[in-house]
Design an enzyme around this catalytic site. Structure first.
Site, PDB file in Angstrom:
ATOM      1  N   ASP A  38       0.977  -1.183   0.190  1.00 20.65           N
ATOM      2  CA  ASP A  38       0.121   0.075  -0.130  1.00 20.65           C
ATOM      3  C   ASP A  38       0.892   1.219  -0.066  1.00 20.65           C
ATOM      4  O   ASP A  38       2.013   1.353   0.507  1.00 20.65           O
ATOM      5  CB  ASP A  38      -0.807  -0.076   1.140  1.00 20.65           C
ATOM      6  CG  ASP A  38      -2.036   1.071   1.060  1.00 20.65           C
ATOM      7  OD1 ASP A  38      -3.187   0.354   0.862  1.00 20.65           O
ATOM      8  OD2 ASP A  38      -1.794   2.133   1.213  1.00 20.65           O
ATOM      9  N   PHE A 154     -16.611 -11.326  -1.295  1.00 18.30           N
ATOM     10  CA  PHE A 154     -18.171 -11.336  -0.803  1.00 18.30           C
ATOM     11  C   PHE A 154     -18.057 -11.125   0.635  1.00 18.30           C
ATOM     12  O   PHE A 154     -18.462 -11.711   1.577  1.00 18.30           O
ATOM     13  CB  PHE A 154     -19.011 -12.762  -1.130  1.00 18.30           C
ATOM     14  CG  PHE A 154     -18.969 -12.908  -2.534  1.00 18.30           C
ATOM     15  CD1 PHE A 154     -19.850 -12.439  -3.485  1.00 18.30           C
ATOM     16  CD2 PHE A 154     -18.090 -13.914  -3.244  1.00 18.30           C
ATOM     17  CE1 PHE A 154     -19.746 -12.749  -4.946  1.00 18.30           C
ATOM     18  CE2 PHE A 154     -18.314 -14.422  -4.471  1.00 18.30           C
ATOM     19  CZ  PHE A 154     -19.066 -13.688  -5.289  1.00 18.30           C
ATOM     20  N   CYS A 267     -21.052  -0.352   0.578  1.00 14.28           N
ATOM     21  CA  CYS A 267     -21.020  -1.114  -0.824  1.00 14.28           C
ATOM     22  C   CYS A 267     -22.342  -1.036  -1.637  1.00 14.28           C
ATOM     23  O   CYS A 267     -22.411  -0.534  -2.720  1.00 14.28           O
ATOM     24  CB  CYS A 267     -20.663  -2.600  -0.609  1.00 14.28           C
ATOM     25  SG  CYS A 267     -19.018  -2.819  -0.281  1.00 14.28           S
TER      26      CYS A 267
END
Length: 283
Positions: A38, A154, A267
């Site tokens: 990152d 998911f 989301c």
């Protein structure tokens, strides 16, 4: 089905936000050497100390375990990272002034990997993206000799560790006939597949649509029961008993049939808006 055993691939995870940090710690806990990458140095330092920059039950412990065993480490760039599989786990926020998804971070992540890719490597997108994104990015990746696959996530907030280590399904979006990409992903998820986890191998577009379709369906269930709550209130009916009664039907199911203020979170709203925007573009 039971996946054949292969040599454990070396993993790099690009983007260590909510998805990436959980995924990096998760695959490391499966015994795969993993580097989380990152550009945010403060985030990398915190993760390297075993502290997630957000709260998710069980994640700090999983981070510390991976760091203690040496299976997991974090870096601020891909230089010097040796990996066979590169997971792109960056965010796709809503584009300013539009309902569409902002793919700036996805595009930047793939561009940052290109100088490090070579034949035999696999780039795996996990970000939730508009349909057609993988096909566009595949040409860039394939020009290096590497392959591209799309493997949607998911994760549920509060259950992300469980959803990573014991998912209810795995979806691989690959080029038709790309058995090498399938075999590599099978090696990554070997211990999960051995427990009988369903695995669906499909094309790029279908894999991209799976996550947003699931979110749209869940939002539909929430919106439906809220509409029925208004009818129940006007007629004197009990919406909880109504949900219990229709939820017994296996075709409907009881989950996500709780009346309330609506749906939110990081989301569902933005993914549904992006889906609508992309659908208009598809004509």
């Amino acid at each position: 089905m039971t996946a054949p055993r292969m040599t454990a691939p070396r993993i790099a995870v690009v983007g260590c936000g909510y998805l990436g940090a959980v995924h990096a710690a998760g695959v490391a806990s499966l015994g795969l050497p993993t580097v989380g990458i990152d550009v945010d140095a403060a985030k990398v330092a915190a993760l390297g100390d075993g502290r997630a920059p957000f709260y998710e039950p069980g994640l700090d412990a999983m981070l510390r375990e991976g760091l203690d065993t040496g299976a997991l480490r974090f870096a601020t760039d891909a230089a010097g990272v040796e990996a066979d599989v590169w997971f792109a786990c960056v965010g796709t926020p809503q584009r300013a002034g539009s309902d569409a998804a902002d793919l700036t971070y996805v595009d930047a992540a793939i561009a940052s990997l290109l100088p490090h890719l070579r034949e035999g490597m696999l780039v795996v997108g996990k970000s939730t993206v508009p349909v057609g994104t993988a096909e566009r990015l595949a040409s860039l990746v394939e020009a290096t000799g590497a392959r591209l696959a799309w493997n949607p996530e998911f994760l549920r907030e509060g259950l992300a560790v469980t959803d990573t280590l014991a998912p209810d399904r795995l979806v691989y979006g690959v080029r038709e006939g790309d058995e090498a990409a399938v075999a590599t992903l099978d090696a990554v998820y070997a211990s999960i597949l051995e427990r009988g986890t369903p695995r669906i191998v499909t094309d790029f577009a279908t894999a991209e649509l799976v996550k947003v379709s699931a979110n749209a369906f869940l939002a539909t269930k929430i919106s439906f029961i809220n509409a029925m709550a208004e009818v129940a209130e006007a007629s004197g009916a009990d919406v909880v008993q109504l949900a219990d009664a229709i939820g017994i039907d296996a075709r409907i199911g009881r989950r996500f049939l709780n009346a309330g203020i609506g749906f939110g979170g990081g989301c569902l709203p933005k993914d549904i808006r992006a889906f609508r925007a992309r659908s208009v573009g598809l004509g």
